[in-house]
Scaffold this motif. Structure first.
Motif, PDB file in Angstrom:
ATOM      1  N   UNK A   1      -0.250   4.223   3.231  1.00  0.00           N
ATOM      2  CA  UNK A   1      -1.394   3.513   3.795  1.00  0.00           C
ATOM      3  C   UNK A   1      -2.142   2.629   2.820  1.00  0.00           C
ATOM      4  N   UNK A   2      -1.561   2.378   1.641  1.00  0.00           N
ATOM      5  CA  UNK A   2      -2.193   1.477   0.676  1.00  0.00           C
ATOM      6  C   UNK A   2      -2.235   0.054   1.199  1.00  0.00           C
ATOM      7  N   UNK A   3      -3.207  -0.722   0.704  1.00  0.00           N
ATOM      8  CA  UNK A   3      -3.337  -2.117   1.138  1.00  0.00           C
ATOM      9  C   UNK A   3      -2.466  -3.060   0.324  1.00  0.00           C
ATOM     10  N   UNK A   4      -2.201  -2.710  -0.923  1.00  0.00           N
ATOM     11  CA  UNK A   4      -1.420  -3.579  -1.789  1.00  0.00           C
ATOM     12  C   UNK A   4      -1.077  -2.866  -3.079  1.00  0.00           C
ATOM     13  N   UNK A   5      -0.086  -3.415  -3.791  1.00  0.00           N
ATOM     14  CA  UNK A   5       0.355  -2.861  -5.070  1.00  0.00           C
ATOM     15  C   UNK A   5       0.232  -3.944  -6.138  1.00  0.00           C
ATOM     16  N   UNK A   6      -0.400  -3.615  -7.247  1.00  0.00           N
ATOM     17  CA  UNK A   6      -0.505  -4.523  -8.390  1.00  0.00           C
ATOM     18  C   UNK A   6       0.089  -3.811  -9.605  1.00  0.00           C
ATOM     19  N   UNK A   7       1.155  -4.388 -10.181  1.00  0.00           N
ATOM     20  CA  UNK A   7       1.774  -3.799 -11.373  1.00  0.00           C
ATOM     21  C   UNK A   7       1.406  -4.631 -12.600  1.00  0.00           C
ATOM     22  N   UNK A   8       1.072  -3.948 -13.669  1.00  0.00           N
ATOM     23  CA  UNK A   8       0.677  -4.604 -14.911  1.00  0.00           C
ATOM     24  C   UNK A   8       1.907  -4.792 -15.789  1.00  0.00           C
TER      25      UNK A   8
END
Length: 490
Positions: free
Chosen positions: A175-182
């Protein structure tokens, strides 16, 4: 008993004598001029690099189909042309995007690229999850949140994108809205990452009417202090805005045909010859901007056509199938589509002999990627030796070339597969100066060598097509279980 021994010896002598005659026949009839002609057309400037989805790519496919027709290669049963449509989604990257967290704003291109995306605004709390692997996510509430993770899994030698896909699927399911990978630059500089993720991307269309909205998944450039910032921002409000993303449904052609085998029983089985027909098109560079793709993979298609011409007049006992697959440069998409929608039953496909090369640097060798992975290794040794060449294994196993070419689409389904390529012993300037470069033109090739290589390839196909002993994976290979499932082997 004596009679049986005499008969067995006579059969061996007879087969050996026939093989010698066949080698002489291949040597006589396979012509350098034909191979050269194929390559000068396929890698011409007029075909502008044969990029997926272009008219020039379709012209290359038509050329292959008409060569098949002229050689007497048959259309596959149930098909009324040589073309198998491959349904793709063409993703046009966002034109504008930002990520705002507290007082910081990160911008598309300079700081951020998207692996997948859709237009819209997505706001939620930041939750930092380490590498974002399954153990890292256990027990965490991701619903309605922007999930921030470090790229990859901590091993600098492993590819990053497979982990991006895994994380994206887990975050979306939770149910996450988005994924940001560093992303902290190491093996690949940020400029290369920007180039890879920008522009157009392709994926298989699995029935997504009009193009499905895609889960936002971004890579953020970590210049040194970004990780610490997000660790401190856990729980802060973040907003991702995406504009100008577009998805289009398109169809591109695989080219498929076959030559019927001579044995009443064995002809129901197929030896597959595969090679990709696409290349990477035209760059934005000044000067020569056409990436002609003579080596990658003009050689593979010229080799396929040469084999089709010879084997149509001299077929083995098994049938020989041909797959000139499209969109390899976009992620092996044409071969993956074929493996999911086979024209010839996979359980009747006994072997896939692929060709895919970025170049060669040893004209005394044939490099077989997957050399020791199947039961037919001795046949590769024999086919190369017959034309004065030496068959060797992949000298760069750490690059995992086996899983990066179309043969793996067959292997993943259980079909024993290799890539039978022109000889290379290392990755040196003789490879890199041509690989995905405008310099990869047909006038830079050694046609004497490529003719010998093609002859050895044809002989390898013929030997596999006539083999009566088992054709299967070597014990312990990672695709052995898939093979057992496919062929019903205990």
């Amino acid at each position: 008993m004596k009679q049986l021994l005499v008969l067995s010896t006579a059969l061996l002598v007879s087969f050996g004598s026939f093989s010698q005659k066949l080698v002489k026949d291949i040597d006589k009839k396979v012509q350098l001029s034909e191979i050269k002609s194929h390559l000068y057309f396929l890698a011409s400037d007029e075909l502008r690099g044969r990029n997926t989805g272009t008219l020039e790519n379709e012209i290359a496919a038509r050329y292959i189909a008409e060569r098949f027709r002229s050689y007497g290669v048959k259309m596959a049963p149930g098909m009324d042309s040589y073309f198998q449509p491959v349904s793709l989604i063409k993703e046009v990257s966002p034109q504008k995007a930002t990520l705002s967290v507290g007082e910081k704003t990160f911008n598309l291109g300079d700081d951020m690229v998207f692996y997948s995306s859709t237009n819209g605004t997505f706001s939620g709390e930041v939750i930092y999850v380490g590498f974002g692997l399954e153990d890292d996510l256990e027990g965490k509430d991701l619903k309605g949140k922007i999930v921030v993770a470090k790229a990859g899994n901590g091993n600098p030698d492993e590819r990053l994108t497979p982990y991006t896909i895994q994380k994206q699927e887990m975050v979306e399911a939770a149910g996450g809205l988005g994924l940001v990978e560093l992303y902290k630059p190491g093996r690949y500089p940020w400029k290369l990452i920007q180039y890879y993720f920008s522009g157009e991307k392709y994926r298989l269309d699995k029935g997504e009417v009009g193009g499905k909205s895609t889960f936002p998944s971004a890579w953020l450039y970590d210049s040194g202090d970004v990780l610490a910032y997000f660790e401190e921002s856990d729980g802060a409000l973040a907003t991702i805005t995406i504009e100008g993303k577009n998805n289009l449904s398109i169809s591109v052609p695989n080219v498929v045909g076959y030559i019927e085998g001579t044995d009443p029983t064995m002809k129901s089985e197929y030896v597959m010859i595969s090679a990709h027909l696409d290349h990477v098109g035209v760059s934005k560079a000044d000067g020569d901007s056409i990436w002609n793709g003579a080596r990658d993979n003009g050689i593979g298609i010229a080799n396929m056509l040469t084999a089709a011409e010879y084997l149509s007049k001299n077929p083995p006992k098994r049938s020989v199938a041909f797959l000139a697959c499209n969109a390899e440069e976009k992620g092996l998409l044409g071969s993956r589509w074929y493996a999911d929608h086979p024209v010839f039953p996979l359980e009747k496909t006994v072997f896939d002999l692929n060709t895919d090369t970025g170049g060669y640097n040893d004209v005394t060798k044939v490099t077989v990627v997957g050399f020791n992975r199947t039961s037919v290794t001795p046949l590769f040794v024999k086919s190369a030796q017959a034309f004065g060449l030496t068959a060797i294994d992949d000298p760069l196993p750490e690059e995992n070339y086996y899983d990066r070419s179309d043969n793996v689409s067959f292997a993943a389904k259980g079909v024993p597969s290799v890539s039978y390529d022109p000889g290379y012993t290392e990755m040196n300037e003789e490879i890199t100066k041509y690989y995905h470069q405008p310099t990869d033109e047909p006038n830079t090739l050694d046609y004497e060598y490529l003719t010998k290589y093609s002859k050895s390839f044809i002989y390898a196909v013929w030997l596999i097509g006539n083999r009566t002993e088992e054709i299967f994976w070597e014990a312990g290979d990672k695709y052995e279980e898939a093979g057992k499932a496919l062929y019903g082997v205990e």
